[in-house]
Design a protein around this motif. Structure first.
Motif, mmCIF file in Angstrom:
data_model
loop_
_atom_site.group_PDB
_atom_site.id
_atom_site.type_symbol
_atom_site.label_atom_id
_atom_site.label_comp_id
_atom_site.label_asym_id
_atom_site.label_seq_id
_atom_site.Cartn_x
_atom_site.Cartn_y
_atom_site.Cartn_z
ATOM 1 N N TYR A 91 0.862 -3.913 4.496
ATOM 2 C CA TYR A 91 1.714 -4.875 3.795
ATOM 3 C C TYR A 91 1.895 -6.132 4.639
ATOM 4 O O TYR A 91 1.793 -7.249 4.141
ATOM 5 C CB TYR A 91 3.070 -4.243 3.477
ATOM 6 N N TRP A 92 2.219 -5.973 5.911
ATOM 7 C CA TRP A 92 2.433 -7.131 6.777
ATOM 8 C C TRP A 92 1.171 -7.970 6.925
ATOM 9 O O TRP A 92 1.241 -9.190 6.966
ATOM 10 C CB TRP A 92 2.919 -6.692 8.154
ATOM 11 N N LEU A 93 0.032 -7.308 7.009
ATOM 12 C CA LEU A 93 -1.209 -8.053 7.199
ATOM 13 C C LEU A 93 -1.703 -8.738 5.924
ATOM 14 O O LEU A 93 -2.250 -9.838 5.975
ATOM 15 C CB LEU A 93 -2.299 -7.126 7.736
ATOM 16 N N LEU A 94 -1.532 -8.087 4.768
ATOM 17 C CA LEU A 94 -2.168 -8.582 3.553
ATOM 18 C C LEU A 94 -1.216 -9.171 2.512
ATOM 19 O O LEU A 94 -1.582 -10.107 1.805
ATOM 20 C CB LEU A 94 -2.971 -7.451 2.900
ATOM 21 N N LEU A 95 -0.014 -8.631 2.394
ATOM 22 C CA LEU A 95 0.824 -8.994 1.254
ATOM 23 C C LEU A 95 2.112 -9.726 1.604
ATOM 24 O O LEU A 95 2.833 -10.143 0.698
ATOM 25 C CB LEU A 95 1.197 -7.721 0.470
ATOM 26 N N LYS A 96 2.427 -9.885 2.855
ATOM 27 C CA LYS A 96 3.725 -10.446 3.231
ATOM 28 C C LYS A 96 3.901 -11.879 2.732
ATOM 29 O O LYS A 96 4.981 -12.271 2.311
ATOM 30 C CB LYS A 96 3.879 -10.392 4.748
ATOM 31 N N ARG A 97 2.868 -12.659 2.746
ATOM 32 C CA ARG A 97 2.961 -14.069 2.365
ATOM 33 C C ARG A 97 2.656 -14.325 0.881
ATOM 34 O O ARG A 97 2.701 -15.472 0.439
ATOM 35 C CB ARG A 97 2.020 -14.884 3.237
ATOM 36 N N GLU A 98 2.327 -13.284 0.148
ATOM 37 C CA GLU A 98 2.015 -13.457 -1.270
ATOM 38 C C GLU A 98 3.285 -13.754 -2.062
ATOM 39 O O GLU A 98 4.371 -13.324 -1.701
ATOM 40 C CB GLU A 98 1.347 -12.202 -1.829
ATOM 41 N N THR A 99 3.127 -14.466 -3.152
ATOM 42 C CA THR A 99 4.275 -14.827 -3.980
ATOM 43 C C THR A 99 4.419 -13.928 -5.204
ATOM 44 O O THR A 99 5.288 -14.170 -6.031
ATOM 45 C CB THR A 99 4.151 -16.290 -4.439
ATOM 46 N N PHE A 100 3.615 -12.915 -5.322
ATOM 47 C CA PHE A 100 3.734 -11.957 -6.419
ATOM 48 C C PHE A 100 4.775 -10.911 -6.021
ATOM 49 O O PHE A 100 4.444 -9.816 -5.572
ATOM 50 C CB PHE A 100 2.392 -11.294 -6.724
ATOM 51 N N PHE A 101 6.043 -11.271 -6.167
ATOM 52 C CA PHE A 101 7.104 -10.419 -5.656
ATOM 53 C C PHE A 101 7.193 -9.088 -6.385
ATOM 54 O O PHE A 101 7.507 -8.065 -5.772
ATOM 55 C CB PHE A 101 8.446 -11.157 -5.719
ATOM 56 N N SER A 102 6.901 -9.069 -7.666
ATOM 57 C CA SER A 102 6.962 -7.790 -8.387
ATOM 58 C C SER A 102 5.854 -6.857 -7.908
ATOM 59 O O SER A 102 6.069 -5.653 -7.764
ATOM 60 C CB SER A 102 6.866 -8.012 -9.894
ATOM 61 N N PHE A 103 4.666 -7.404 -7.620
ATOM 62 C CA PHE A 103 3.592 -6.565 -7.091
ATOM 63 C C PHE A 103 3.953 -6.042 -5.699
ATOM 64 O O PHE A 103 3.721 -4.874 -5.389
ATOM 65 C CB PHE A 103 2.277 -7.341 -7.024
ATOM 66 N N ASN A 104 4.516 -6.922 -4.869
ATOM 67 C CA ASN A 104 4.938 -6.496 -3.535
ATOM 68 C C ASN A 104 5.984 -5.389 -3.623
ATOM 69 O O ASN A 104 5.944 -4.423 -2.860
ATOM 70 C CB ASN A 104 5.510 -7.672 -2.749
ATOM 71 N N ARG A 105 6.924 -5.521 -4.538
ATOM 72 C CA ARG A 105 7.964 -4.506 -4.715
ATOM 73 C C ARG A 105 7.344 -3.178 -5.143
ATOM 74 O O ARG A 105 7.683 -2.121 -4.608
ATOM 75 C CB ARG A 105 8.976 -4.987 -5.742
ATOM 76 N N TRP A 106 6.423 -3.216 -6.093
ATOM 77 C CA TRP A 106 5.781 -1.985 -6.555
ATOM 78 C C TRP A 106 4.908 -1.369 -5.469
ATOM 79 O O TRP A 106 4.802 -0.150 -5.364
ATOM 80 C CB TRP A 106 4.963 -2.229 -7.824
ATOM 81 N N TYR A 107 4.283 -2.213 -4.653
ATOM 82 C CA TYR A 107 3.486 -1.690 -3.542
ATOM 83 C C TYR A 107 4.381 -0.938 -2.547
ATOM 84 O O TYR A 107 4.035 0.143 -2.097
ATOM 85 C CB TYR A 107 2.748 -2.825 -2.826
ATOM 86 N N LEU A 108 5.519 -1.521 -2.214
ATOM 87 C CA LEU A 108 6.413 -0.874 -1.247
ATOM 88 C C LEU A 108 6.998 0.420 -1.801
ATOM 89 O O LEU A 108 7.068 1.429 -1.095
ATOM 90 C CB LEU A 108 7.521 -1.853 -0.834
ATOM 91 N N VAL A 109 7.414 0.411 -3.056
ATOM 92 C CA VAL A 109 7.961 1.639 -3.658
ATOM 93 C C VAL A 109 6.864 2.692 -3.797
ATOM 94 O O VAL A 109 7.068 3.870 -3.478
ATOM 95 C CB VAL A 109 8.611 1.325 -5.024
ATOM 96 N N GLY A 110 5.693 2.277 -4.258
ATOM 97 C CA GLY A 110 4.570 3.222 -4.374
ATOM 98 C C GLY A 110 4.136 3.753 -3.023
ATOM 99 O O GLY A 110 3.735 4.915 -2.899
ATOM 100 N N GLY A 111 4.210 2.908 -1.989
ATOM 101 C CA GLY A 111 3.873 3.355 -0.639
ATOM 102 C C GLY A 111 4.832 4.421 -0.136
ATOM 103 O O GLY A 111 4.420 5.383 0.520
ATOM 104 N N LEU A 112 6.118 4.266 -0.431
ATOM 105 C CA LEU A 112 7.084 5.298 -0.040
ATOM 106 C C LEU A 112 6.815 6.611 -0.765
ATOM 107 O O LEU A 112 6.878 7.687 -0.162
ATOM 108 C CB LEU A 112 8.510 4.824 -0.320
ATOM 109 N N VAL A 113 6.523 6.526 -2.053
ATOM 110 C CA VAL A 113 6.218 7.745 -2.809
ATOM 111 C C VAL A 113 4.937 8.381 -2.284
ATOM 112 O O VAL A 113 4.867 9.604 -2.082
ATOM 113 C CB VAL A 113 6.113 7.419 -4.319
ATOM 114 N N LEU A 114 3.924 7.580 -2.026
ATOM 115 C CA LEU A 114 2.654 8.098 -1.505
ATOM 116 C C LEU A 114 2.835 8.740 -0.133
ATOM 117 O O LEU A 114 2.296 9.814 0.127
ATOM 118 C CB LEU A 114 1.623 6.973 -1.429
#
Length: 117
Positions: free
Chosen positions: A22-45
């Motif tokens: 996340y820090w390397l690839l998605l931290k600076r992206e402006t797709f906040f809903s995708f970032n949120r789903w990535y973090l929640v999905g990462g916790l579940v995974l």
């Protein structure tokens, strides 16, 4: 209690790898809903992934019956260990893990407006 420590280590490792991605690839992206789903999905995974067993990758050993031999082993005697200590090393490691997580949360939360500190 014996299976909890390996599970926590595996789950923490998964979370660390996903957070690094996340820090390397998605931290600076402006797709906040995708970032949120990535973090929640990462916790579940990271929670589910350590429960999934991987198949053994070692090739089975085949022994031909002609090469098999019988070996006589001496009789073994059982030695019982004393159980004087009520807390084992796994309990101490779990306590150290808990203290580490709590202290990191306190350090990261200093100056945080969300929790009021």
């Amino acid at each position: 209690m014996q299976n909890v420590l390996p599970y926590l280590l595996q789950a923490s490792g998964c979370m660390a790898v996903l957070l690094l991605l996340y820090w390397l690839l998605l931290k600076r992206e402006t797709f906040f809903s995708f970032n949120r789903w990535y973090l929640v999905g990462g916790l579940v995974l990271a929670t589910v992934l350590p429960h999934i067993g991987l198949p053994a990758t070692q090739a089975p050993l085949y022994v031909t019956p002609a090469l098999m031999a019988t070996v006589e082993l001496p009789a073994l005697t059982a030695i019982t260990a004393s159980t004087e200590s009520t807390t084992g090393w796994t309990d101490r490691l779990m306590a150290l893990y808990g203290v580490g997580v709590f202290s990191l949360r306190c350090v990261w939360c200093t100056g945080c407006t969300a929790c009021g500190n």
